[in-house]
Design an enzyme around this catalytic site. Sequence first.
Site, short mmCIF file in Angstrom:
data_model
loop_
_atom_site.label_atom_id
_atom_site.label_comp_id
_atom_site.label_asym_id
_atom_site.label_seq_id
_atom_site.Cartn_x
_atom_site.Cartn_y
_atom_site.Cartn_z
N ASP A 44 0.88 -1.17 0.00
CA ASP A 44 0.00 0.00 0.00
C ASP A 44 0.92 1.21 0.00
O ASP A 44 1.43 1.61 1.04
CB ASP A 44 -0.91 -0.01 1.23
CG ASP A 44 -1.84 1.19 1.26
OD1 ASP A 44 -2.31 1.62 0.19
OD2 ASP A 44 -2.10 1.70 2.37
N GLU A 67 -1.09 -1.16 -4.82
CA GLU A 67 -2.32 -0.40 -5.04
C GLU A 67 -2.11 0.56 -6.21
O GLU A 67 -1.11 1.28 -6.27
CB GLU A 67 -2.71 0.39 -3.79
CG GLU A 67 -4.02 1.15 -3.98
CD GLU A 67 -4.48 1.82 -2.71
OE1 GLU A 67 -5.08 1.15 -1.86
OE2 GLU A 67 -4.21 3.03 -2.58
N ASP A 117 -2.71 1.12 6.85
CA ASP A 117 -1.82 0.90 5.71
C ASP A 117 -1.34 -0.56 5.68
O ASP A 117 -1.20 -1.16 4.61
CB ASP A 117 -0.59 1.82 5.78
CG ASP A 117 -0.97 3.25 6.01
OD1 ASP A 117 -1.31 3.94 5.04
OD2 ASP A 117 -0.93 3.69 7.18
#
Length: 180
Positions: free
Chosen positions: A5, A66, A139
């Site tokens: 992430d 991501e 996260d």
Amino acid sequence: MLGIDPGLTRCGIGVVDVASDRSATLVHVGVVRSDPTAAIETRLATIASGIRAVIDAHAPAVVAVERVFAQHNRQTVMGTAQASGIALLVAGERGLPAATHTPTEVKAAITGYGAADKRQVQAMVARILRLDEPPKPADAADALALALCHAWRRGPTVGTAAVATPAQRAWAEAERLARR
């Protein structure tokens, strides 16, 4: 399976093992932090070093990152894009295949609802991985969700060939057509 992430201040990193029956086991979860007062090149080097350390320690076969999406805050999206680029670069340096997934894709894969909030994602990640409590910060949970999403979207494997369900084949075809 390594999920990342991307973030410039906090970059979530999660490693999971996913069996052919889609059951998953937590291998590693953490966050690489960079000092917001440091120069950008130092911050990006810190993120790269943290990702390399996790790859060296856990030898994942694939990296899922991501996909950067539009935000109103230009500075936030720039930092996210830079961290994402570093993650993809490190994967390439190590010869690892990499994939990107949108937040909506990840939420839908993990919770069944593409507009789920962070708490719902954290709760489902904890449930899937049979953890006593949700991974924190968000996260870290998002990184695990990315890894799980990618493992589930690519389908179970038999030998070296992926075995896709009809829905997975339809999704892949739609993505292929969208790239045209």
